[in-house]
Design a protein around this motif. Structure first.
Motif, PDB file in Angstrom:
ATOM      1  N   ASN A 218      -9.662  11.932  40.475  1.00  0.00           N
ATOM      2  CA  ASN A 218     -10.590  11.064  41.051  1.00  0.00           C
ATOM      3  C   ASN A 218     -10.328   9.618  41.197  1.00  0.00           C
ATOM      4  N   ALA A 219      -9.215   9.210  41.655  1.00  0.00           N
ATOM      5  CA  ALA A 219      -9.030   7.856  41.696  1.00  0.00           C
ATOM      6  C   ALA A 219      -9.697   7.256  42.995  1.00  0.00           C
ATOM      7  N   VAL A 220     -10.045   7.734  43.743  1.00  0.00           N
ATOM      8  CA  VAL A 220     -10.855   7.064  44.636  1.00  0.00           C
ATOM      9  C   VAL A 220     -12.194   8.098  44.955  1.00  0.00           C
ATOM     10  N   VAL A 221     -13.358   7.217  44.939  1.00  0.00           N
ATOM     11  CA  VAL A 221     -14.636   8.002  44.967  1.00  0.00           C
ATOM     12  C   VAL A 221     -15.321   7.518  46.091  1.00  0.00           C
ATOM     13  N   ILE A 222     -15.490   8.419  47.455  1.00  0.00           N
ATOM     14  CA  ILE A 222     -15.971   7.987  48.539  1.00  0.00           C
ATOM     15  C   ILE A 222     -17.434   8.400  48.578  1.00  0.00           C
ATOM     16  N   TYR A 223     -18.265   7.408  48.837  1.00  0.00           N
ATOM     17  CA  TYR A 223     -19.828   7.497  49.005  1.00  0.00           C
ATOM     18  C   TYR A 223     -20.458   7.550  50.293  1.00  0.00           C
ATOM     19  N   ASN A 224     -21.201   8.570  50.854  1.00  0.00           N
ATOM     20  CA  ASN A 224     -21.731   8.326  52.169  1.00  0.00           C
ATOM     21  C   ASN A 224     -23.031   7.696  52.052  1.00  0.00           C
ATOM     22  N   SER A 225     -22.968   6.299  52.388  1.00  0.00           N
ATOM     23  CA  SER A 225     -24.152   5.351  52.425  1.00  0.00           C
ATOM     24  C   SER A 225     -24.888   5.326  53.660  1.00  0.00           C
ATOM     25  N   GLY A 226     -24.344   6.010  54.665  1.00  0.00           N
ATOM     26  CA  GLY A 226     -25.038   6.082  56.079  1.00  0.00           C
ATOM     27  C   GLY A 226     -26.486   7.197  55.870  1.00  0.00           C
ATOM     28  N   ASN A 227     -26.813   7.653  57.174  1.00  0.00           N
ATOM     29  CA  ASN A 227     -27.931   8.273  57.168  1.00  0.00           C
ATOM     30  C   ASN A 227     -27.643   9.622  58.120  1.00  0.00           C
ATOM     31  N   SER A 228     -26.194  10.061  58.092  1.00  0.00           N
ATOM     32  CA  SER A 228     -26.010  11.171  58.836  1.00  0.00           C
ATOM     33  C   SER A 228     -24.626  11.770  58.042  1.00  0.00           C
ATOM     34  N   SER A 229     -24.356  12.850  58.117  1.00  0.00           N
ATOM     35  CA  SER A 229     -23.201  13.589  57.528  1.00  0.00           C
ATOM     36  C   SER A 229     -21.753  12.708  57.997  1.00  0.00           C
ATOM     37  N   LEU A 230     -20.935  12.954  56.960  1.00  0.00           N
ATOM     38  CA  LEU A 230     -19.716  12.140  57.069  1.00  0.00           C
ATOM     39  C   LEU A 230     -18.540  13.222  57.042  1.00  0.00           C
ATOM     40  N   LEU A 231     -17.739  13.178  58.113  1.00  0.00           N
ATOM     41  CA  LEU A 231     -16.964  14.259  58.561  1.00  0.00           C
ATOM     42  C   LEU A 231     -15.373  13.858  58.553  1.00  0.00           C
ATOM     43  N   PHE A 232     -14.437  14.400  57.966  1.00  0.00           N
ATOM     44  CA  PHE A 232     -13.064  14.066  58.017  1.00  0.00           C
ATOM     45  C   PHE A 232     -12.254  15.302  58.719  1.00  0.00           C
ATOM     46  N   THR A 233     -13.201  15.873  59.841  1.00  0.00           N
ATOM     47  CA  THR A 233     -12.690  17.036  60.370  1.00  0.00           C
ATOM     48  C   THR A 233     -12.616  16.847  61.864  1.00  0.00           C
ATOM     49  N   GLY A 234     -11.960  17.281  62.973  1.00  0.00           N
ATOM     50  CA  GLY A 234     -11.974  17.079  63.965  1.00  0.00           C
ATOM     51  C   GLY A 234     -10.704  16.270  64.732  1.00  0.00           C
ATOM     52  N   PRO A 235     -10.545  16.089  66.149  1.00  0.00           N
ATOM     53  CA  PRO A 235      -9.210  15.524  66.384  1.00  0.00           C
ATOM     54  C   PRO A 235      -8.902  14.353  66.056  1.00  0.00           C
ATOM     55  N   GLY A 236      -7.855  14.274  65.269  1.00  0.00           N
ATOM     56  CA  GLY A 236      -7.277  12.985  64.718  1.00  0.00           C
ATOM     57  C   GLY A 236      -7.789  12.815  63.344  1.00  0.00           C
ATOM     58  N   ALA A 237      -8.875  13.405  62.902  1.00  0.00           N
ATOM     59  CA  ALA A 237      -9.600  13.049  61.820  1.00  0.00           C
ATOM     60  C   ALA A 237      -8.810  13.743  60.441  1.00  0.00           C
ATOM     61  N   GLY A 238      -9.042  13.031  59.361  1.00  0.00           N
ATOM     62  CA  GLY A 238      -8.466  13.629  58.142  1.00  0.00           C
ATOM     63  C   GLY A 238      -8.223  12.542  57.081  1.00  0.00           C
ATOM     64  N   ILE A 239      -7.727  12.878  56.100  1.00  0.00           N
ATOM     65  CA  ILE A 239      -7.136  11.896  54.788  1.00  0.00           C
ATOM     66  C   ILE A 239      -5.757  12.048  54.663  1.00  0.00           C
ATOM     67  N   SER A 240      -4.816  11.117  54.768  1.00  0.00           N
ATOM     68  CA  SER A 240      -3.399  10.885  54.591  1.00  0.00           C
ATOM     69  C   SER A 240      -3.085   9.708  53.778  1.00  0.00           C
ATOM     70  N   ILE A 241      -1.816   9.674  53.594  1.00  0.00           N
ATOM     71  CA  ILE A 241      -1.062   8.584  52.947  1.00  0.00           C
ATOM     72  C   ILE A 241      -0.052   8.233  53.978  1.00  0.00           C
ATOM     73  N   THR A 242      -0.124   7.056  53.977  1.00  0.00           N
ATOM     74  CA  THR A 242       0.576   6.194  55.207  1.00  0.00           C
ATOM     75  C   THR A 242       1.343   5.009  54.521  1.00  0.00           C
ATOM     76  N   GLY A 243       2.187   4.362  55.506  1.00  0.00           N
ATOM     77  CA  GLY A 243       2.669   3.076  54.915  1.00  0.00           C
ATOM     78  C   GLY A 243       4.304   3.063  54.981  1.00  0.00           C
ATOM     79  N   ALA A 244       4.801   2.271  54.333  1.00  0.00           N
ATOM     80  CA  ALA A 244       6.271   2.032  54.092  1.00  0.00           C
ATOM     81  C   ALA A 244       6.738   2.950  52.851  1.00  0.00           C
ATOM     82  N   ASN A 245       5.864   3.107  51.889  1.00  0.00           N
ATOM     83  CA  ASN A 245       6.398   3.924  50.557  1.00  0.00           C
ATOM     84  C   ASN A 245       5.683   5.044  50.610  1.00  0.00           C
ATOM     85  N   ALA A 246       4.883   5.754  51.646  1.00  0.00           N
ATOM     86  CA  ALA A 246       3.982   6.846  51.472  1.00  0.00           C
ATOM     87  C   ALA A 246       4.700   7.736  50.918  1.00  0.00           C
TER      88      ALA A 246
END
Length: 324
Positions: A239-267
């Protein structure tokens, strides 16, 4: 006993104004001269210009003067008069003094509020427009100094405006001011189109009201930092990162190009698992567990990249660790 009847004398009243044509910020001075066949008249005078009546002014040497307060009268032509009180010798009377002309621009907006429909964050609304017309008798200036048309207020970054008003409007001329709602945050967003010009009072304003809908990512934890770890050894931070949806509709990480990943030089030194891909409801949260397996010695930096239906679509959390 003999009664003596004394008849008050008729004075000569002369009323003038200077200048007879002026602006709302430089009102004229009106002067009443009272003369008679006997002693110099005393008493008081009140001056009337349009709807305005002055305070009582004493005569000095048979003369009363009064300067109309600035901004008392709007643009237009007004008749002036003076009311003389009379004294023990001269009777009261009223003098007419012709007209004075007050010049000023009079800006009139066809609408003073734009109420935009519900709009998703990152989506541009339909345009809303108002007409600005100079209904005065002097040019309306929109340039020079602090003059101009701008958007101000706490929600100003979610609005934009265009106009064809140029540097000003001649008498009777009109222009169009158009505003767009492009929300960059969720919730109620308010701002104002402020029109700073040569009219009084300023500014003229158009109130902007809009409500935006959409998810919003709030990271509830500090950027993860892994302690020095031997190369090839895995260390997991639950649980190193806790993501809270402070908006007023559903938060989605699915769909074209969406998702959670590791990027960068030392990924390659970091990996992740998460509970977010099923979506996060309004005021809900999800977690990301991170594993650090250094592939080399020294400081290692990467990013947990979040691509979702939030605007803007990509956010990142910096990840750091040290290989030894």
């Amino acid at each position: 006993t003999t009664k003596v009847s004394v008849t008050a004398l008729a004075p000569t009243l002369a009323l003038s104004a200077s200048p007879t044509t002026t602006t709302i910020s430089s009102m004229p001075t009106v002067t009443l001269k009272v003369s008679g066949s006997n002693l110099t008249p005393t008493g008081t005078a009140n001056f009337v210009a349009g709807w305005y009546t002055s305070p009582t002014v004493p005569l000095v040497g048979g003369v009363a003067k009064f300067t109309l307060p600035n901004f008392t009268l709007a643009a237009g032509v007004y008749s002036i008069s003076a009311i003389y009180s009379g004294d023990s010798i001269y009777r009261s009377g009223t003098a007419a003094g012709g007209n004075i002309t007050i010049t000023a621009p009079v800006p009139v907006l066809s609408s003073t509020i734009f109420s935009f429909p519900y709009t998703n964050v990152g989506v541009k609304s339909a345009l809303m427009s108002a007409t600005l017309t100079n209904k005065g008798n002097a040019p309306l200036l929109l340039s020079g100094g602090t003059r101009g048309i701008t958007i101000t207020g706490t929600g100003a970054t979610s609005y934009s405006q265009t106009n064809n008003c140029g540097t000003g409007l001649a008498v009777g001329q009109s222009c169009t001011i158009t505003a767009t709602f492009f929300p960059v945050n969720v919730g109620s967003l308010a701002a104002v189109v402020a029109i700073e010009d040569s009219a009084w009072p300023v500014p003229q304003t158009i109130t902007l009201v809009g409500y935006s809908t959409g998810p919003k990512i709030t990271v509830m934890t500090a950027p993860p930092v892994f302690a020095a770890t031997k190369v090839g050894t895995a260390v997991t931070m639950a649980n190193a990162v806790v993501i809270y949806n402070s908006g007023n509709s559903s938060l989605l990480f699915t769909g074209p190009g969406a998702g959670i990943s590791i990027t960068g030089a030392n990924a390659s030194s970091f990996s992740q698992t998460n509970t977010c891909l099923a979506g996060v409801a309004y005021r809900g949260q999800c977690t990301v567990t991170l594993t650090f397996t250094p592939t080399q010695t020294g400081p290692l930096i990467a990013a947990l990249t979040l691509v979702s239906n939030v605007y803007p679509t990509t956010q990142a959390v910096i990840l750091t660790g040290t290989g030894q």
